[in-house]
Motif scaffolding. Structure first.
Motif, PDB file in Angstrom:
ATOM      1  N   ASN A  14     -12.145  -3.015  -9.210  1.00 51.16           N
ATOM      2  CA  ASN A  14     -13.478  -3.424  -8.317  1.00 51.16           C
ATOM      3  C   ASN A  14     -13.305  -3.497  -6.743  1.00 51.16           C
ATOM      4  O   ASN A  14     -13.322  -4.044  -5.734  1.00 51.16           O
ATOM      5  CB  ASN A  14     -14.186  -4.572  -8.564  1.00 51.16           C
ATOM      6  N   ALA A  15     -12.491  -3.601  -6.570  1.00 49.37           N
ATOM      7  CA  ALA A  15     -11.443  -3.339  -4.871  1.00 49.37           C
ATOM      8  C   ALA A  15     -10.711  -1.592  -4.851  1.00 49.37           C
ATOM      9  O   ALA A  15     -10.463  -0.772  -5.822  1.00 49.37           O
ATOM     10  CB  ALA A  15     -10.209  -4.309  -5.305  1.00 49.37           C
ATOM     11  N   GLU A  16     -10.336  -1.561  -3.690  1.00 50.26           N
ATOM     12  CA  GLU A  16     -10.590   0.109  -3.062  1.00 50.26           C
ATOM     13  C   GLU A  16      -8.550   0.064  -2.678  1.00 50.26           C
ATOM     14  O   GLU A  16      -8.061  -0.822  -2.530  1.00 50.26           O
ATOM     15  CB  GLU A  16     -10.675  -0.829  -1.091  1.00 50.26           C
ATOM     16  N   LEU A  17      -8.260   0.839  -3.864  1.00 50.57           N
ATOM     17  CA  LEU A  17      -6.691   0.911  -3.541  1.00 50.57           C
ATOM     18  C   LEU A  17      -6.919   1.809  -2.158  1.00 50.57           C
ATOM     19  O   LEU A  17      -7.180   2.245  -1.224  1.00 50.57           O
ATOM     20  CB  LEU A  17      -6.920   2.120  -4.142  1.00 50.57           C
ATOM     21  N   VAL A  18      -5.545   0.825  -1.278  1.00 53.59           N
ATOM     22  CA  VAL A  18      -5.716   1.283   0.357  1.00 53.59           C
ATOM     23  C   VAL A  18      -3.919   2.019  -0.426  1.00 53.59           C
ATOM     24  O   VAL A  18      -3.938   3.218   0.605  1.00 53.59           O
ATOM     25  CB  VAL A  18      -4.975   0.132   0.361  1.00 53.59           C
ATOM     26  N   LEU A  19      -2.847   1.409  -0.725  1.00 56.75           N
ATOM     27  CA  LEU A  19      -1.636   2.651  -0.786  1.00 56.75           C
ATOM     28  C   LEU A  19      -0.563   2.794  -1.831  1.00 56.75           C
ATOM     29  O   LEU A  19      -0.765   1.071  -2.455  1.00 56.75           O
ATOM     30  CB  LEU A  19      -0.459   1.971  -0.048  1.00 56.75           C
ATOM     31  N   LYS A  20      -0.747   3.474  -2.865  1.00 49.92           N
ATOM     32  CA  LYS A  20       0.127   3.622  -4.385  1.00 49.92           C
ATOM     33  C   LYS A  20       1.658   4.009  -3.617  1.00 49.92           C
ATOM     34  O   LYS A  20       2.113   5.511  -3.451  1.00 49.92           O
ATOM     35  CB  LYS A  20      -0.535   3.801  -5.705  1.00 49.92           C
ATOM     36  N   LYS A  21       2.590   3.385  -4.787  1.00 47.41           N
ATOM     37  CA  LYS A  21       3.976   4.058  -4.573  1.00 47.41           C
ATOM     38  C   LYS A  21       4.669   3.900  -5.892  1.00 47.41           C
ATOM     39  O   LYS A  21       4.192   2.789  -6.338  1.00 47.41           O
ATOM     40  CB  LYS A  21       4.764   2.705  -3.899  1.00 47.41           C
ATOM     41  N   THR A  22       5.188   4.229  -6.559  1.00 45.27           N
ATOM     42  CA  THR A  22       6.003   5.299  -7.638  1.00 45.27           C
ATOM     43  C   THR A  22       7.252   5.280  -6.871  1.00 45.27           C
ATOM     44  O   THR A  22       7.644   5.744  -6.263  1.00 45.27           O
ATOM     45  CB  THR A  22       5.547   6.463  -8.424  1.00 45.27           C
ATOM     46  N   LEU A  36      -1.105  -1.495  -3.011  1.00 39.10           N
ATOM     47  CA  LEU A  36      -1.942  -1.932  -2.871  1.00 39.10           C
ATOM     48  C   LEU A  36      -3.693  -1.487  -2.490  1.00 39.10           C
ATOM     49  O   LEU A  36      -3.588  -0.908  -2.512  1.00 39.10           O
ATOM     50  CB  LEU A  36      -1.188  -1.831  -1.611  1.00 39.10           C
ATOM     51  N   TYR A  37      -4.107  -2.825  -2.847  1.00 40.17           N
ATOM     52  CA  TYR A  37      -6.011  -3.080  -3.232  1.00 40.17           C
ATOM     53  C   TYR A  37      -6.071  -3.773  -1.875  1.00 40.17           C
ATOM     54  O   TYR A  37      -5.285  -5.468  -1.858  1.00 40.17           O
ATOM     55  CB  TYR A  37      -6.267  -3.591  -4.012  1.00 40.17           C
ATOM     56  N   SER A  41     -13.932  -8.899  -0.063  1.00 39.58           N
ATOM     57  CA  SER A  41     -14.071  -9.372   0.833  1.00 39.58           C
ATOM     58  C   SER A  41     -12.463  -9.537   2.065  1.00 39.58           C
ATOM     59  O   SER A  41     -12.691 -10.394   2.370  1.00 39.58           O
ATOM     60  CB  SER A  41     -14.595 -11.170   0.075  1.00 39.58           C
ATOM     61  N   GLY A  42     -12.277  -8.471   1.674  1.00 44.58           N
ATOM     62  CA  GLY A  42     -10.877  -8.278   2.789  1.00 44.58           C
ATOM     63  C   GLY A  42      -9.430  -9.175   2.339  1.00 44.58           C
ATOM     64  O   GLY A  42      -8.948  -9.035   3.339  1.00 44.58           O
ATOM     65  N   LYS A  43      -9.362  -9.128   0.872  1.00 41.89           N
ATOM     66  CA  LYS A  43      -8.743  -9.911  -0.067  1.00 41.89           C
ATOM     67  C   LYS A  43      -7.821  -8.815   0.105  1.00 41.89           C
ATOM     68  O   LYS A  43      -8.506  -8.178  -0.180  1.00 41.89           O
ATOM     69  CB  LYS A  43      -8.779 -11.259  -0.765  1.00 41.89           C
ATOM     70  N   TYR A  44      -6.006  -8.915   0.112  1.00 41.44           N
ATOM     71  CA  TYR A  44      -5.441  -8.143  -0.157  1.00 41.44           C
ATOM     72  C   TYR A  44      -4.254  -8.179  -1.722  1.00 41.44           C
ATOM     73  O   TYR A  44      -4.379  -9.338  -1.839  1.00 41.44           O
ATOM     74  CB  TYR A  44      -4.351  -7.777   0.268  1.00 41.44           C
ATOM     75  N   PHE A  45      -4.172  -7.762  -2.292  1.00 39.56           N
ATOM     76  CA  PHE A  45      -3.642  -7.767  -3.363  1.00 39.56           C
ATOM     77  C   PHE A  45      -2.455  -6.620  -4.361  1.00 39.56           C
ATOM     78  O   PHE A  45      -2.789  -5.358  -3.919  1.00 39.56           O
ATOM     79  CB  PHE A  45      -4.313  -8.821  -4.441  1.00 39.56           C
ATOM     80  N   LEU A  46      -1.551  -7.052  -4.549  1.00 38.13           N
ATOM     81  CA  LEU A  46      -0.477  -5.918  -5.174  1.00 38.13           C
ATOM     82  C   LEU A  46      -0.695  -5.619  -6.725  1.00 38.13           C
ATOM     83  O   LEU A  46      -0.146  -6.941  -7.367  1.00 38.13           O
ATOM     84  CB  LEU A  46       0.896  -6.062  -4.583  1.00 38.13           C
ATOM     85  N   TYR A  47      -1.013  -4.558  -6.878  1.00 37.42           N
ATOM     86  CA  TYR A  47      -0.807  -4.235  -8.702  1.00 37.42           C
ATOM     87  C   TYR A  47       0.268  -3.949  -8.642  1.00 37.42           C
ATOM     88  O   TYR A  47       0.970  -2.881  -7.768  1.00 37.42           O
ATOM     89  CB  TYR A  47      -2.340  -3.870  -8.950  1.00 37.42           C
TER      90      TYR A  47
END
Length: 77
Positions: A14-22, A36-37, A41-47
């Motif tokens: 349910n979050a917007e993917l900002v950038l993915k690094k592999t 990075l998502y 509500s504007g909070k960021y998190f790293l999966y």
């Protein structure tokens, strides 16, 4: 993946993917991915997730401040 941190739910579905690094290829013991998502509500998190010899041998979510997220994007773009 979903994880609750400090009573806030972080959900990759349910979050917007900002950038993915592999790093490496799928299935390599040292390979991993960082995504990075941004929540609605504007909070960021790293999966993070990776092989058993990677820095992320276990799937996890780590919250990030907007400042750290911006720096991470600049370093990984």
């Amino acid at each position: 993946m979903k994880k609750i941190i400090c009573k806030v739910e972080y959900d990759t579905e349910n979050a917007e993917l900002v950038l993915k690094k592999t790093s490496g290829n799928f299935g390599e013991p040292g390979g991993y991915e960082e995504s990075l998502y941004k929540t609605e509500s504007g909070k960021y998190f790293l999966y993070v997730n990776g092989g058993e010899e990677s820095p992320y041998a276990k799937e996890d979510i780590k919250r990030m401040s907007a400042e750290k997220a911006q720096k991470w994007v600049e370093e990984n773009s």
